[in-house]
Design a protein around this motif. Structure first.
Motif, mmCIF file in Angstrom:
data_model
loop_
_atom_site.group_PDB
_atom_site.id
_atom_site.type_symbol
_atom_site.label_atom_id
_atom_site.label_comp_id
_atom_site.label_asym_id
_atom_site.label_seq_id
_atom_site.Cartn_x
_atom_site.Cartn_y
_atom_site.Cartn_z
ATOM 1 N N UNK A 1 44.579 -30.650 -21.549
ATOM 2 C CA UNK A 1 43.638 -30.281 -22.928
ATOM 3 C C UNK A 1 44.943 -30.244 -24.045
ATOM 4 N N UNK A 2 46.360 -29.478 -24.199
ATOM 5 C CA UNK A 2 46.864 -29.088 -24.997
ATOM 6 C C UNK A 2 47.052 -28.133 -26.166
ATOM 7 N N UNK A 3 46.052 -27.382 -25.764
ATOM 8 C CA UNK A 3 45.087 -26.300 -26.128
ATOM 9 C C UNK A 3 43.895 -26.808 -27.603
ATOM 10 N N UNK A 4 43.239 -27.922 -26.918
ATOM 11 C CA UNK A 4 42.450 -28.221 -27.865
ATOM 12 C C UNK A 4 41.234 -27.486 -27.074
ATOM 13 N N UNK A 5 40.646 -26.939 -28.516
ATOM 14 C CA UNK A 5 39.145 -26.323 -27.702
ATOM 15 C C UNK A 5 37.817 -27.339 -28.373
ATOM 16 N N UNK A 6 36.942 -27.434 -28.196
ATOM 17 C CA UNK A 6 35.491 -28.462 -28.828
ATOM 18 C C UNK A 6 34.419 -27.256 -28.599
ATOM 19 N N UNK A 7 33.827 -27.755 -29.240
ATOM 20 C CA UNK A 7 32.197 -26.689 -29.267
ATOM 21 C C UNK A 7 31.829 -26.807 -28.155
ATOM 22 N N UNK A 8 30.787 -25.815 -27.849
ATOM 23 C CA UNK A 8 30.257 -26.273 -27.140
ATOM 24 C C UNK A 8 28.858 -26.029 -27.602
ATOM 25 N N UNK A 9 27.557 -26.561 -27.235
ATOM 26 C CA UNK A 9 26.348 -27.347 -27.547
ATOM 27 C C UNK A 9 25.205 -26.113 -27.843
ATOM 28 N N UNK A 10 25.021 -25.834 -29.197
ATOM 29 C CA UNK A 10 24.037 -24.783 -29.569
ATOM 30 C C UNK A 10 22.621 -24.594 -29.285
ATOM 31 N N UNK A 11 23.228 -23.864 -28.212
ATOM 32 C CA UNK A 11 21.233 -23.321 -27.261
ATOM 33 C C UNK A 11 19.534 -23.518 -27.700
ATOM 34 N N UNK A 12 19.980 -23.708 -29.409
ATOM 35 C CA UNK A 12 18.870 -23.493 -30.736
ATOM 36 C C UNK A 12 18.519 -25.121 -30.183
ATOM 37 N N UNK A 13 19.643 -25.643 -30.184
ATOM 38 C CA UNK A 13 19.074 -27.039 -30.373
ATOM 39 C C UNK A 13 18.446 -28.280 -29.367
ATOM 40 N N UNK A 14 17.597 -29.071 -29.619
ATOM 41 C CA UNK A 14 16.720 -29.804 -28.943
ATOM 42 C C UNK A 14 16.064 -30.995 -29.566
#
Length: 207
Positions: free
Chosen positions: A164-177
């Motif tokens: 990953x080399x420190x890369x951070x990716x967002x997680x899905x917003x639980x309110x999204x559908x």
């Protein structure tokens, strides 16, 4: 992200403001209920070293090949700013773990795509190296930074992992559908637009 896609055509689309990649062709890993016989009979690879390395247990590996991405418009993609993020991504060379690489003319091809700021891709210059569908070979390999970034984007590895080399990716917003699509009309005769070699278009085949 098209996982395990083969011989797909992606054309005449507008891809804007995608954080990681606008179009990414990647392999697909799946368990097979009936075990390795179903996997190998379909020409896939069962429980190979790549799958073992991920610690997921026995599974079937579907590589991606033969797709044609052309005539699309891209703008402002790759905003997460991680290595390899951008317009185009092709992860399809797993020869290092015993999976045959696509031979010339069997790989994914990329051509005629436009980005006003210049088309970005991983590997670099995909539209030059794999722009001719008659000669296109494999894309990025497991040694390419794209491999680790795809796994990190899918949250299969933590940011602390060297891949990953420190890369951070967002997680899905639980309110999204996504709302369900309304009923879509079918073509009256879809086989009129498809090659007759497709099994369910052969006369007399039970559809």
């Amino acid at each position: 992200m098209v996982a395990g896609g083969r011989n797909d055509t992606i054309q005449q689309n507008l891809f804007v403001n995608n954080g990681a990649w606008a179009v990414a062709l990647v392999p697909f890993i799946s368990g097979v209920a009936s075990g390795p016989s179903d996997c190998t009979s379909a020409g896939e690879v069962w429980d190979n070293p790549f799958v073992d390395a991920l610690g997921g247990g026995p599974a079937c590996f579907f590589n991606d090949f033969g797709s044609n991405t052309h005539g699309n418009l891209f703008e402002k993609n790759g905003s997460f700013g991680q290595p390899t993020n951008g317009d185009l991504a092709d992860l399809s060379d797993f020869s290092a773990v015993g999976i045959p690489a696509a031979s010339p003319g069997q790989g994914n091809c990329w051509h005629g795509n436009i980005d006003p700021a210049g088309v970005s891709s991983s590997p670099a210059n995909l539209q030059q190296t794999n722009g001719n569908c008659a000669t296109a070979g494999p894309g990025a390999s497991v040694a390419d930074p794209l491999f680790g970034q795809v796994l990190c984007n899918l949250h299969q590895l933590p940011p602390s992992d060297p891949l990953c080399n420190g890369a951070v990716y967002p997680t899905q917003d639980p309110s999204f559908s996504l709302m369900p699509l309304p009923p879509q009309p079918s073509l009256p005769d879809p086989c009129s637009l498809l090659p007759r070699t497709i099994p369910w278009c052969v006369p007399g085949h039970n559809k």
